[in-house]
Scaffold this motif. Sequence first.
Motif, short mmCIF file in Angstrom:
data_model
loop_
_atom_site.label_atom_id
_atom_site.label_comp_id
_atom_site.label_asym_id
_atom_site.label_seq_id
_atom_site.Cartn_x
_atom_site.Cartn_y
_atom_site.Cartn_z
N CYS A 47 36.46 -39.43 -2.88
CA CYS A 47 35.85 -38.11 -3.04
C CYS A 47 36.18 -37.51 -4.40
O CYS A 47 35.31 -36.94 -5.07
CB CYS A 47 36.32 -37.19 -1.91
SG CYS A 47 35.65 -35.53 -1.97
N MET A 48 37.44 -37.63 -4.82
CA MET A 48 37.83 -37.12 -6.14
C MET A 48 37.03 -37.79 -7.25
O MET A 48 36.56 -37.13 -8.17
CB MET A 48 39.33 -37.35 -6.37
CG MET A 48 40.23 -36.46 -5.54
SD MET A 48 41.97 -36.93 -5.73
CE MET A 48 42.15 -37.04 -7.49
N ALA A 49 36.88 -39.12 -7.15
CA ALA A 49 36.17 -39.87 -8.18
C ALA A 49 34.69 -39.50 -8.23
O ALA A 49 34.10 -39.42 -9.30
CB ALA A 49 36.32 -41.36 -7.94
N GLU A 50 34.09 -39.26 -7.07
CA GLU A 50 32.65 -39.01 -7.02
C GLU A 50 32.27 -37.56 -7.23
O GLU A 50 31.15 -37.27 -7.64
CB GLU A 50 32.08 -39.50 -5.68
CG GLU A 50 32.12 -41.00 -5.55
CD GLU A 50 31.61 -41.52 -4.21
OE1 GLU A 50 31.33 -42.73 -4.14
OE2 GLU A 50 31.47 -40.74 -3.24
N SER A 95 37.50 -32.19 6.59
CA SER A 95 36.56 -31.06 6.53
C SER A 95 36.35 -30.62 5.09
O SER A 95 35.22 -30.30 4.69
CB SER A 95 37.09 -29.89 7.36
OG SER A 95 37.11 -30.25 8.73
N ARG A 96 37.42 -30.63 4.27
CA ARG A 96 37.26 -30.28 2.85
C ARG A 96 36.48 -31.36 2.10
O ARG A 96 35.73 -31.06 1.17
CB ARG A 96 38.63 -30.02 2.22
CG ARG A 96 39.23 -28.68 2.65
CD ARG A 96 40.48 -28.32 1.86
NE ARG A 96 41.61 -29.17 2.16
CZ ARG A 96 42.45 -29.00 3.18
NH1 ARG A 96 42.28 -27.97 4.01
NH2 ARG A 96 43.48 -29.82 3.35
N VAL A 97 36.65 -32.62 2.50
CA VAL A 97 35.87 -33.71 1.89
C VAL A 97 34.39 -33.47 2.13
O VAL A 97 33.56 -33.57 1.21
CB VAL A 97 36.31 -35.09 2.45
CG1 VAL A 97 35.30 -36.16 2.08
CG2 VAL A 97 37.69 -35.45 1.95
N ILE A 98 34.03 -33.11 3.37
CA ILE A 98 32.63 -32.81 3.69
C ILE A 98 32.12 -31.66 2.81
O ILE A 98 31.02 -31.72 2.25
CB ILE A 98 32.47 -32.48 5.19
CG1 ILE A 98 32.67 -33.76 6.01
CG2 ILE A 98 31.11 -31.84 5.49
CD1 ILE A 98 32.74 -33.54 7.51
N GLU A 99 32.95 -30.62 2.66
CA GLU A 99 32.57 -29.48 1.81
C GLU A 99 32.41 -29.90 0.35
O GLU A 99 31.47 -29.49 -0.33
CB GLU A 99 33.62 -28.39 1.93
CG GLU A 99 33.31 -27.15 1.13
CD GLU A 99 34.37 -26.07 1.24
OE1 GLU A 99 34.43 -25.21 0.33
OE2 GLU A 99 35.14 -26.07 2.22
N ALA A 100 33.34 -30.72 -0.15
CA ALA A 100 33.29 -31.15 -1.56
C ALA A 100 32.01 -31.93 -1.84
O ALA A 100 31.40 -31.78 -2.90
CB ALA A 100 34.51 -32.00 -1.89
N TYR A 101 31.59 -32.78 -0.91
CA TYR A 101 30.36 -33.55 -1.09
C TYR A 101 29.11 -32.69 -0.91
O TYR A 101 28.02 -33.07 -1.32
CB TYR A 101 30.30 -34.71 -0.10
CG TYR A 101 31.02 -35.95 -0.56
CD1 TYR A 101 30.58 -36.68 -1.66
CD2 TYR A 101 32.14 -36.41 0.12
CE1 TYR A 101 31.23 -37.83 -2.06
CE2 TYR A 101 32.80 -37.55 -0.28
CZ TYR A 101 32.34 -38.26 -1.37
OH TYR A 101 32.98 -39.41 -1.78
N GLY A 102 29.24 -31.56 -0.23
CA GLY A 102 28.08 -30.73 0.04
C GLY A 102 27.34 -31.15 1.29
O GLY A 102 26.20 -30.74 1.51
#
Length: 192
Positions: free
Chosen positions: A58-61, A16-23
């Motif tokens: 996700c961190m890299a992008e 869920s945080r990955v989805i948030e990080a990507y927007g």
Amino acid sequence: MSLQINFESGGTEVLSRVIEAYGFHTKLALADHLGIASSSLAMRYKRDYFPSDIVVRCMAETGVNLEWLATGYGDKFNEVSITFLRLNKHKLVDGQLFEDGVISLDKSLFPAGKSLPNQGMYVNDGTAYVVECDFKETYDGMWLVQVAGKSSIRTLTHLPTNMVRVNGSNTTFDCSISDITVIGKVIMTIEC
């Protein structure tokens, strides 16, 4: 205090945080971005294991902070991410703009002395563009425009009496500047 990651559980919250990080707004958007089937992502949610491969990507992008991504604690972006410019990412397909998450670009990619976009966006149609959407007036150059409801990157050349020559997509025409919608100025082109 060292970062403690439980690799056996908590994957649902991390995803869920990955989805948030990507927007992104949906799990499907994340699956599309990762190039995996939505059923594969659903299985990852069900198993609840820590998705280390997705976290690293996700961190890299995005430049997101590992502690926040893995645990939900700490700042979403740490002081290192200050060197990155975060932009909303869009795909331009058949004249339509589709949200495609967030991208982080190293600020050193921009020429020294050139201002960074205030309200920028990253647009990709096979070639990638950084577009500044905060502008006071149009002038000659490459712009993201909408013509007859279709978005595209075009070269605008101002002509006398509020007319503009619109060039690109294998066509050139003259019209009043009020006949097109100007979305933003292309400030950088990135060949993919």
